[in-house]
Design a protein around this motif. Structure first.
Motif, PDB file in Angstrom:
ATOM      1  N   LYS A   1      38.397 -10.217 -21.877  1.00 18.47           N
ATOM      2  CA  LYS A   1      39.617 -11.028 -21.759  1.00 18.47           C
ATOM      3  C   LYS A   1      40.858 -10.202 -22.097  1.00 18.47           C
ATOM      4  O   LYS A   1      41.908 -10.327 -21.442  1.00 18.47           O
ATOM      5  CB  LYS A   1      39.517 -12.260 -22.661  1.00 18.47           C
ATOM      6  CG  LYS A   1      40.625 -13.265 -22.469  1.00 18.47           C
ATOM      7  CD  LYS A   1      40.331 -14.543 -23.203  1.00 18.47           C
ATOM      8  CE  LYS A   1      39.267 -15.360 -22.475  1.00 18.47           C
ATOM      9  NZ  LYS A   1      39.797 -15.918 -21.169  1.00 18.47           N
ATOM     10  N   ILE A   2      40.747  -9.341 -23.112  1.00 22.32           N
ATOM     11  CA  ILE A   2      41.869  -8.481 -23.491  1.00 22.32           C
ATOM     12  C   ILE A   2      42.208  -7.526 -22.350  1.00 22.32           C
ATOM     13  O   ILE A   2      43.385  -7.369 -21.966  1.00 22.32           O
ATOM     14  CB  ILE A   2      41.538  -7.692 -24.780  1.00 22.32           C
ATOM     15  CG1 ILE A   2      41.540  -8.623 -25.988  1.00 22.32           C
ATOM     16  CG2 ILE A   2      42.538  -6.556 -24.987  1.00 22.32           C
ATOM     17  CD1 ILE A   2      41.094  -7.953 -27.269  1.00 22.32           C
ATOM     18  N   ASN A   3      41.209  -6.879 -21.794  1.00 19.29           N
ATOM     19  CA  ASN A   3      41.454  -5.903 -20.731  1.00 19.29           C
ATOM     20  C   ASN A   3      42.068  -6.562 -19.496  1.00 19.29           C
ATOM     21  O   ASN A   3      42.950  -5.988 -18.837  1.00 19.29           O
ATOM     22  CB  ASN A   3      40.156  -5.199 -20.353  1.00 19.29           C
ATOM     23  CG  ASN A   3      39.685  -4.249 -21.442  1.00 19.29           C
ATOM     24  OD1 ASN A   3      40.446  -3.893 -22.330  1.00 19.29           O
ATOM     25  ND2 ASN A   3      38.425  -3.857 -21.376  1.00 19.29           N
ATOM     26  N   ALA A   4      41.613  -7.771 -19.186  1.00 25.97           N
ATOM     27  CA  ALA A   4      42.166  -8.474 -18.024  1.00 25.97           C
ATOM     28  C   ALA A   4      43.643  -8.778 -18.237  1.00 25.97           C
ATOM     29  O   ALA A   4      44.474  -8.625 -17.314  1.00 25.97           O
ATOM     30  CB  ALA A   4      41.375  -9.757 -17.771  1.00 25.97           C
ATOM     31  N   TYR A   5      43.991  -9.199 -19.449  1.00 24.06           N
ATOM     32  CA  TYR A   5      45.391  -9.532 -19.737  1.00 24.06           C
ATOM     33  C   TYR A   5      46.262  -8.274 -19.736  1.00 24.06           C
ATOM     34  O   TYR A   5      47.352  -8.257 -19.159  1.00 24.06           O
ATOM     35  CB  TYR A   5      45.490 -10.238 -21.077  1.00 24.06           C
ATOM     36  CG  TYR A   5      46.894 -10.676 -21.413  1.00 24.06           C
ATOM     37  CD1 TYR A   5      47.374 -11.912 -20.989  1.00 24.06           C
ATOM     38  CD2 TYR A   5      47.749  -9.850 -22.139  1.00 24.06           C
ATOM     39  CE1 TYR A   5      48.673 -12.319 -21.273  1.00 24.06           C
ATOM     40  CE2 TYR A   5      49.041 -10.232 -22.433  1.00 24.06           C
ATOM     41  CZ  TYR A   5      49.499 -11.458 -22.002  1.00 24.06           C
ATOM     42  OH  TYR A   5      50.792 -11.858 -22.274  1.00 24.06           O
TER      43      TYR A   5
ATOM     44  N   LYS B   1      50.945  -4.430 -18.048  1.00 22.55           N
ATOM     45  CA  LYS B   1      50.980  -3.041 -18.529  1.00 22.55           C
ATOM     46  C   LYS B   1      52.294  -2.710 -19.216  1.00 22.55           C
ATOM     47  O   LYS B   1      52.327  -1.908 -20.162  1.00 22.55           O
ATOM     48  CB  LYS B   1      50.756  -2.086 -17.353  1.00 22.55           C
ATOM     49  CG  LYS B   1      49.383  -2.173 -16.742  1.00 22.55           C
ATOM     50  CD  LYS B   1      49.181  -1.061 -15.715  1.00 22.55           C
ATOM     51  CE  LYS B   1      50.155  -1.226 -14.546  1.00 22.55           C
ATOM     52  NZ  LYS B   1      49.905  -0.200 -13.505  1.00 22.55           N
ATOM     53  N   GLU B   2      53.372  -3.300 -18.755  1.00 24.13           N
ATOM     54  CA  GLU B   2      54.683  -2.968 -19.320  1.00 24.13           C
ATOM     55  C   GLU B   2      54.793  -3.364 -20.789  1.00 24.13           C
ATOM     56  O   GLU B   2      55.629  -2.811 -21.521  1.00 24.13           O
ATOM     57  CB  GLU B   2      55.784  -3.650 -18.516  1.00 24.13           C
ATOM     58  CG  GLU B   2      55.777  -5.162 -18.558  1.00 24.13           C
ATOM     59  CD  GLU B   2      54.771  -5.802 -17.611  1.00 24.13           C
ATOM     60  OE1 GLU B   2      54.752  -7.044 -17.527  1.00 24.13           O
ATOM     61  OE2 GLU B   2      54.004  -5.054 -16.965  1.00 24.13           O
ATOM     62  N   ASP B   3      53.959  -4.290 -21.224  1.00 24.32           N
ATOM     63  CA  ASP B   3      53.992  -4.719 -22.633  1.00 24.32           C
ATOM     64  C   ASP B   3      53.050  -3.904 -23.527  1.00 24.32           C
ATOM     65  O   ASP B   3      53.048  -4.092 -24.751  1.00 24.32           O
ATOM     66  CB  ASP B   3      53.592  -6.197 -22.733  1.00 24.32           C
ATOM     67  CG  ASP B   3      54.580  -7.107 -22.028  1.00 24.32           C
ATOM     68  OD1 ASP B   3      55.779  -6.742 -21.942  1.00 24.32           O
ATOM     69  OD2 ASP B   3      54.149  -8.171 -21.530  1.00 24.32           O
TER      70      ASP B   3
ATOM     71  N   SER C   1      43.939  -1.135 -20.475  1.00 21.59           N
ATOM     72  CA  SER C   1      42.893  -1.677 -21.353  1.00 21.59           C
ATOM     73  C   SER C   1      43.181  -1.252 -22.786  1.00 21.59           C
ATOM     74  O   SER C   1      43.974  -0.332 -23.028  1.00 21.59           O
ATOM     75  CB  SER C   1      41.504  -1.195 -20.922  1.00 21.59           C
ATOM     76  OG  SER C   1      41.411   0.220 -21.066  1.00 21.59           O
ATOM     77  N   LEU C   2      42.526  -1.921 -23.732  1.00 23.75           N
ATOM     78  CA  LEU C   2      42.685  -1.596 -25.152  1.00 23.75           C
ATOM     79  C   LEU C   2      41.313  -1.453 -25.797  1.00 23.75           C
ATOM     80  O   LEU C   2      40.331  -2.055 -25.338  1.00 23.75           O
ATOM     81  CB  LEU C   2      43.466  -2.695 -25.882  1.00 23.75           C
ATOM     82  CG  LEU C   2      44.897  -2.959 -25.449  1.00 23.75           C
ATOM     83  CD1 LEU C   2      45.481  -4.125 -26.248  1.00 23.75           C
ATOM     84  CD2 LEU C   2      45.767  -1.716 -25.587  1.00 23.75           C
ATOM     85  N   ASN C   3      41.260  -0.666 -26.844  1.00 21.58           N
ATOM     86  CA  ASN C   3      40.041  -0.577 -27.656  1.00 21.58           C
ATOM     87  C   ASN C   3      40.057  -1.723 -28.664  1.00 21.58           C
ATOM     88  O   ASN C   3      41.000  -1.848 -29.448  1.00 21.58           O
ATOM     89  CB  ASN C   3      39.988   0.758 -28.398  1.00 21.58           C
ATOM     90  CG  ASN C   3      39.899   1.935 -27.454  1.00 21.58           C
ATOM     91  OD1 ASN C   3      39.160   1.890 -26.464  1.00 21.58           O
ATOM     92  ND2 ASN C   3      40.656   2.996 -27.725  1.00 21.58           N
ATOM     93  N   LEU C   4      39.018  -2.546 -28.631  1.00 20.11           N
ATOM     94  CA  LEU C   4      38.928  -3.659 -29.575  1.00 20.11           C
ATOM     95  C   LEU C   4      38.194  -3.182 -30.823  1.00 20.11           C
ATOM     96  O   LEU C   4      37.007  -2.874 -30.784  1.00 20.11           O
ATOM     97  CB  LEU C   4      38.186  -4.829 -28.952  1.00 20.11           C
ATOM     98  CG  LEU C   4      37.935  -6.038 -29.864  1.00 20.11           C
ATOM     99  CD1 LEU C   4      39.252  -6.593 -30.413  1.00 20.11           C
ATOM    100  CD2 LEU C   4      37.149  -7.114 -29.134  1.00 20.11           C
ATOM    101  N   SER C   5      38.934  -3.086 -31.930  1.00 15.38           N
ATOM    102  CA  SER C   5      38.350  -2.688 -33.218  1.00 15.38           C
ATOM    103  C   SER C   5      38.083  -3.957 -34.022  1.00 15.38           C
ATOM    104  O   SER C   5      39.008  -4.736 -34.285  1.00 15.38           O
ATOM    105  CB  SER C   5      39.303  -1.763 -33.975  1.00 15.38           C
ATOM    106  OG  SER C   5      38.771  -1.401 -35.220  1.00 15.38           O
TER     107      SER C   5
ATOM    108  N   ASP D   1      43.183 -16.370 -27.254  1.00 16.51           N
ATOM    109  CA  ASP D   1      42.081 -16.875 -26.431  1.00 16.51           C
ATOM    110  C   ASP D   1      40.732 -16.284 -26.827  1.00 16.51           C
ATOM    111  O   ASP D   1      39.691 -16.772 -26.364  1.00 16.51           O
ATOM    112  CB  ASP D   1      42.344 -16.567 -24.946  1.00 16.51           C
ATOM    113  CG  ASP D   1      43.511 -17.362 -24.379  1.00 16.51           C
ATOM    114  OD1 ASP D   1      43.901 -18.348 -25.040  1.00 16.51           O
ATOM    115  OD2 ASP D   1      44.022 -17.001 -23.303  1.00 16.51           O
ATOM    116  N   CYS D   2      40.734 -15.263 -27.664  1.00 17.65           N
ATOM    117  CA  CYS D   2      39.478 -14.613 -28.065  1.00 17.65           C
ATOM    118  C   CYS D   2      38.736 -15.382 -29.152  1.00 17.65           C
ATOM    119  O   CYS D   2      37.535 -15.165 -29.361  1.00 17.65           O
ATOM    120  CB  CYS D   2      39.755 -13.200 -28.569  1.00 17.65           C
ATOM    121  SG  CYS D   2      39.894 -11.962 -27.249  1.00 17.65           S
ATOM    122  N   VAL D   3      39.423 -16.228 -29.879  1.00 16.99           N
ATOM    123  CA  VAL D   3      38.795 -16.929 -31.006  1.00 16.99           C
ATOM    124  C   VAL D   3      37.642 -17.801 -30.494  1.00 16.99           C
ATOM    125  O   VAL D   3      37.803 -18.609 -29.571  1.00 16.99           O
ATOM    126  CB  VAL D   3      39.823 -17.799 -31.757  1.00 16.99           C
ATOM    127  CG1 VAL D   3      39.135 -18.595 -32.862  1.00 16.99           C
ATOM    128  CG2 VAL D   3      40.927 -16.926 -32.326  1.00 16.99           C
ATOM    129  N   GLY D   4      36.475 -17.591 -31.060  1.00 15.53           N
ATOM    130  CA  GLY D   4      35.288 -18.326 -30.663  1.00 15.53           C
ATOM    131  C   GLY D   4      34.430 -17.593 -29.655  1.00 15.53           C
ATOM    132  O   GLY D   4      33.282 -17.991 -29.407  1.00 15.53           O
TER     133      GLY D   4
END
Length: 290
Positions: free
Chosen positions: A151-155, A160-162, A168-172, A139-142
């Motif tokens: 969007k990543i942090n919301a997902y 969390k179990e995945d 949250s994640l660091n987007l590199s 879903d991040c493309v574009g």
């Protein structure tokens, strides 16, 4: 009658007639001064000649050392080129012959074959998927980088179990390569997981350079290079010997070794997602969790 002794005193007085002690002292001083002057003149001249000779010797030695260095480098380069002439450089010729043969087969059959695109990275489609099974944030493309991060942090917060219980994640983000980048002159050598052998983006050892190489105003196509079973050092040496000329921007072709994520020198991180953006900051490749 006893013989008469010579009158030494009278003789000495006669020899020194007209010479006073002050005259003798003056002459002695003058002689001493002249001797010192001559000595200093000779010393100065010798020192000057020595310095001049030494400088010439150093200059000659420096020039000779540089000349020897240049000759050794040229001789070494020529030797390596001769060694490659019967092996690696001929591989490129064989690749071109094979490409022509397959294209002729395609024309005879009236339809393109899968092999016809093997020699053109642009025509070969997307690179081999090395991270099959890893979570991708499609879903991040574009989106902008900031919007993608949200969007990543919301997902992740809702799954969390995945993600090892991270919320949250660091987007590199890596920017998509462009010909205007300062590192345009580097060929990317993608390796195996261990970083020991070159695999290329299609995992078949073929290495591509995405642009032309401009020398004296003329742009020529370079590559591809078959680096199968070669180390990054061996592959890069072959490429540099194949393209030895400096380009119009003053750069020689160089190599960038890229090891896949998960290797010893490029480990995975459980709190990171890696994506690719364009020069406008828009995500063009879905970030991968690894």
């Amino acid at each position: 009658t006893a013989p008469r002794k010579p009158n030494n005193t009278a003789t000495m007085v006669k020899e020194n007639a007209g010479t006073t002690p002050s005259d003798r002292t003056r002459r002695t001083r003058i002689a001493l001064i002249l001797s010192i002057f001559c000595f200093l003149s000779l010393y100065t001249m010798d020192e000057s000649e020595f310095r001049s000779s030494n400088q010439e010797s150093l200059s000659s030695s420096e020039n000779r050392r540089q000349l020897i260095s240049d000759n050794v480098w040229e001789a070494d380069l020529q030797a390596r080129q001769l060694r490659l002439k019967g092996s690696d450089l001929n591989k490129k010729q064989r690749l071109q012959i094979e490409r022509k043969r397959m294209l002729e087969e395609d024309l005879a059959a009236g339809e393109p074959s899968a092999n016809s695109n093997k020699w053109n990275a642009k025509g070969r489609g997307p690179p081999t998927d090395r991270y099959n099974g890893k979570h991708r944030f499609e879903d991040c493309v574009g989106l902008t980088i900031q919007a993608c991060q949200g969007k990543i942090n919301a997902y992740v917060a809702s799954h969390k179990e995945d993600f090892h219980n991270h919320t949250s994640l660091n987007l590199s983000v890596r920017k998509l390569r462009e010909e205007t980048d300062t590192s345009y002159y580097k060929v990317v050598l993608t390796t195996n997981l261990e970083g020991t052998l070159v695999e290329g983006i299609y995992a078949d050892g073929m290495i591509y350079y995405p642009w032309g190489w401009q020398v004296a105003g003329e742009v020529t196509e370079v590559g591809p290079w078959d680096c199968a079973a070669k180390t990054p050092e061996e592959c890069c040496e072959m490429i540099q010997l194949d393209v030895p000329e400096m380009d119009d921007q003053g750069n020689y072709m160089a190599c960038f070794v890229e090891e896949p994520v998960g290797g010893a020198h490029n480990p995975e991180h459980e709190d990171r997602a890696i994506g690719v953006s364009d020069n406008l900051g828009k995500i063009v490749r879905a970030p991968i969790y690894h």
